[in-house]
Write a protein that holds these residues in place. Structure first.
Motif, PDB file in Angstrom:
ATOM      1  N   HIS A   1      60.896  59.555 160.417  1.00 61.83           N
ATOM      2  CA  HIS A   1      61.652  60.152 159.319  1.00 61.83           C
ATOM      3  C   HIS A   1      60.780  60.119 158.068  1.00 61.83           C
ATOM      4  O   HIS A   1      60.454  59.064 157.547  1.00 61.83           O
ATOM      5  N   VAL A   2      60.425  61.303 157.571  1.00 63.14           N
ATOM      6  CA  VAL A   2      59.566  61.395 156.396  1.00 63.14           C
ATOM      7  C   VAL A   2      60.366  61.110 155.134  1.00 63.14           C
ATOM      8  O   VAL A   2      61.464  61.637 154.937  1.00 63.14           O
ATOM      9  N   GLN A   3      59.795  60.290 154.287  1.00 66.81           N
ATOM     10  CA  GLN A   3      60.388  60.029 152.984  1.00 66.81           C
ATOM     11  C   GLN A   3      59.320  60.068 151.902  1.00 66.81           C
ATOM     12  O   GLN A   3      58.221  59.545 152.091  1.00 66.81           O
ATOM     13  N   LEU A   4      59.656  60.695 150.796  1.00 63.86           N
ATOM     14  CA  LEU A   4      58.839  60.683 149.589  1.00 63.86           C
ATOM     15  C   LEU A   4      59.744  60.202 148.467  1.00 63.86           C
ATOM     16  O   LEU A   4      60.755  60.850 148.177  1.00 63.86           O
ATOM     17  N   VAL A   5      59.376  59.086 147.864  1.00 63.56           N
ATOM     18  CA  VAL A   5      60.234  58.489 146.846  1.00 63.56           C
ATOM     19  C   VAL A   5      59.462  58.393 145.538  1.00 63.56           C
ATOM     20  O   VAL A   5      58.498  57.624 145.417  1.00 63.56           O
ATOM     21  N   GLU A   6      59.879  59.188 144.549  1.00 62.71           N
ATOM     22  CA  GLU A   6      59.224  59.194 143.242  1.00 62.71           C
ATOM     23  C   GLU A   6      59.838  58.142 142.324  1.00 62.71           C
ATOM     24  O   GLU A   6      61.019  57.802 142.451  1.00 62.71           O
ATOM     25  N   SER A   7      59.031  57.692 141.403  1.00 61.56           N
ATOM     26  CA  SER A   7      59.498  56.795 140.355  1.00 61.56           C
ATOM     27  C   SER A   7      58.583  56.951 139.155  1.00 61.56           C
ATOM     28  O   SER A   7      57.512  57.557 139.248  1.00 61.56           O
ATOM     29  N   GLY A   8      59.018  56.396 138.034  1.00 63.45           N
ATOM     30  CA  GLY A   8      58.166  56.375 136.854  1.00 63.45           C
ATOM     31  C   GLY A   8      58.526  57.366 135.775  1.00 63.45           C
ATOM     32  O   GLY A   8      57.901  57.374 134.707  1.00 63.45           O
ATOM     33  N   GLY A   9      59.490  58.217 136.027  1.00 59.94           N
ATOM     34  CA  GLY A   9      59.896  59.153 134.993  1.00 59.94           C
ATOM     35  C   GLY A   9      60.622  58.449 133.866  1.00 59.94           C
ATOM     36  O   GLY A   9      60.907  57.257 133.928  1.00 59.94           O
ATOM     37  N   GLY A  10      60.910  59.200 132.818  1.00 59.04           N
ATOM     38  CA  GLY A  10      61.618  58.632 131.683  1.00 59.04           C
ATOM     39  C   GLY A  10      61.520  59.522 130.473  1.00 59.04           C
ATOM     40  O   GLY A  10      61.113  60.683 130.575  1.00 59.04           O
ATOM     41  N   SER A  11      61.907  58.970 129.335  1.00 61.53           N
ATOM     42  CA  SER A  11      61.868  59.691 128.069  1.00 61.53           C
ATOM     43  C   SER A  11      60.802  59.082 127.179  1.00 61.53           C
ATOM     44  O   SER A  11      60.777  57.865 126.998  1.00 61.53           O
ATOM     45  N   VAL A  12      59.940  59.930 126.657  1.00 62.73           N
ATOM     46  CA  VAL A  12      58.875  59.474 125.759  1.00 62.73           C
ATOM     47  C   VAL A  12      58.742  60.439 124.603  1.00 62.73           C
ATOM     48  O   VAL A  12      59.182  61.586 124.674  1.00 62.73           O
ATOM     49  N   GLN A  13      58.111  59.971 123.559  1.00 65.05           N
ATOM     50  CA  GLN A  13      57.812  60.842 122.429  1.00 65.05           C
ATOM     51  C   GLN A  13      56.518  61.605 122.704  1.00 65.05           C
ATOM     52  O   GLN A  13      55.681  61.161 123.505  1.00 65.05           O
ATOM     53  N   ALA A  14      56.394  62.718 122.069  1.00 64.61           N
ATOM     54  CA  ALA A  14      55.176  63.515 122.202  1.00 64.61           C
ATOM     55  C   ALA A  14      53.956  62.647 121.889  1.00 64.61           C
ATOM     56  O   ALA A  14      53.969  61.855 120.945  1.00 64.61           O
ATOM     57  N   GLY A  15      52.936  62.801 122.706  1.00 64.51           N
ATOM     58  CA  GLY A  15      51.730  61.999 122.574  1.00 64.51           C
ATOM     59  C   GLY A  15      51.727  60.763 123.445  1.00 64.51           C
ATOM     60  O   GLY A  15      50.689  60.102 123.596  1.00 64.51           O
ATOM     61  N   GLY A  16      52.869  60.447 124.014  1.00 65.20           N
ATOM     62  CA  GLY A  16      52.981  59.271 124.858  1.00 65.20           C
ATOM     63  C   GLY A  16      52.485  59.495 126.269  1.00 65.20           C
ATOM     64  O   GLY A  16      51.979  60.581 126.611  1.00 65.20           O
ATOM     65  N   SER A  17      52.629  58.469 127.084  1.00 65.20           N
ATOM     66  CA  SER A  17      52.127  58.501 128.462  1.00 65.20           C
ATOM     67  C   SER A  17      53.191  58.001 129.428  1.00 65.20           C
ATOM     68  O   SER A  17      54.050  57.192 129.079  1.00 65.20           O
ATOM     69  N   LEU A  18      53.093  58.507 130.638  1.00 66.03           N
ATOM     70  CA  LEU A  18      53.902  58.025 131.757  1.00 66.03           C
ATOM     71  C   LEU A  18      53.034  58.070 133.007  1.00 66.03           C
ATOM     72  O   LEU A  18      52.119  58.902 133.109  1.00 66.03           O
ATOM     73  N   ARG A  19      53.340  57.207 133.952  1.00 65.22           N
ATOM     74  CA  ARG A  19      52.687  57.284 135.254  1.00 65.22           C
ATOM     75  C   ARG A  19      53.759  57.425 136.325  1.00 65.22           C
ATOM     76  O   ARG A  19      54.608  56.537 136.490  1.00 65.22           O
ATOM     77  N   LEU A  20      53.694  58.534 137.024  1.00 67.01           N
ATOM     78  CA  LEU A  20      54.605  58.759 138.135  1.00 67.01           C
ATOM     79  C   LEU A  20      53.993  58.224 139.423  1.00 67.01           C
ATOM     80  O   LEU A  20      52.791  58.302 139.626  1.00 67.01           O
ATOM     81  N   SER A  21      54.853  57.698 140.281  1.00 67.74           N
ATOM     82  CA  SER A  21      54.422  57.221 141.592  1.00 67.74           C
ATOM     83  C   SER A  21      55.248  57.907 142.670  1.00 67.74           C
ATOM     84  O   SER A  21      56.413  58.236 142.451  1.00 67.74           O
ATOM     85  N   CYS A  22      54.634  58.108 143.812  1.00 64.80           N
ATOM     86  CA  CYS A  22      55.328  58.688 144.956  1.00 64.80           C
ATOM     87  C   CYS A  22      54.945  57.878 146.181  1.00 64.80           C
ATOM     88  O   CYS A  22      53.789  57.928 146.624  1.00 64.80           O
ATOM     89  N   LYS A  23      55.897  57.139 146.695  1.00 59.29           N
ATOM     90  CA  LYS A  23      55.679  56.319 147.881  1.00 59.29           C
ATOM     91  C   LYS A  23      56.051  57.141 149.108  1.00 59.29           C
ATOM     92  O   LYS A  23      57.178  57.641 149.206  1.00 59.29           O
TER      93      LYS A  23
END
Length: 126
Positions: A1-23
């Motif tokens: 059973h294939v699964q792709l699970v994303e995480s790391g999203g959110g709300s940030v101000q312009a100029g900020g950073s986020l790192r998304l992950s996909c397991k």
């Protein structure tokens, strides 16, 4: 059973950073290209970045120089480091893996049968 699970999203101000992950699980991650799509309200699902088994990468022009895709085969995880975020980066971001050896379309209907899809993670930049 294939699964792709994303995480790391959110709300940030312009100029900020986020790192998304996909397991990933349920398929041979080491032998699979991986990609990140995003979809903003009313827009098509567009390919943001992809990484091939051999290591070559693709970035949409709108994110070149700001986003970096990488993967950790030991963890079956692909990442999307997003820096210098802009309001126009606001979207739901989806991890995708080809079901067969096909390329990533630059624009595609969400859930296209050529790919396995994650559930998506919201990124909001204000």
């Amino acid at each position: 059973h294939v699964q792709l699970v994303e995480s790391g999203g959110g709300s940030v101000q312009a100029g900020g950073s986020l790192r998304l992950s996909c397991k990933a699980s349920g398929f041979n991650f080491d032998d699979s290209d991986m990609g990140w799509y995003r979809q903003a309200p009313g827009d098509e699902c567009e390919l943001v970045s992809s990484i091939r088994v051999a290591g070559s990468t693709y970035y949409a022009d709108s994110v070149k120089g700001r986003f970096t895709i990488s993967q950790d085969n030991a963890k079956n995880t692909v990442y999307l480091q997003m820096n210098s975020l802009k309001p126009e980066d606001t979207a739901v971001y989806y991890c995708a893996a080809p079901r067969k050896r096909v390329f990533f379309y630059l624009n595609v209907e969400l859930g296209h049968s050529s790919y396995y899809w994650g559930q998506g993670t919201q990124v909001t930049v204000s």
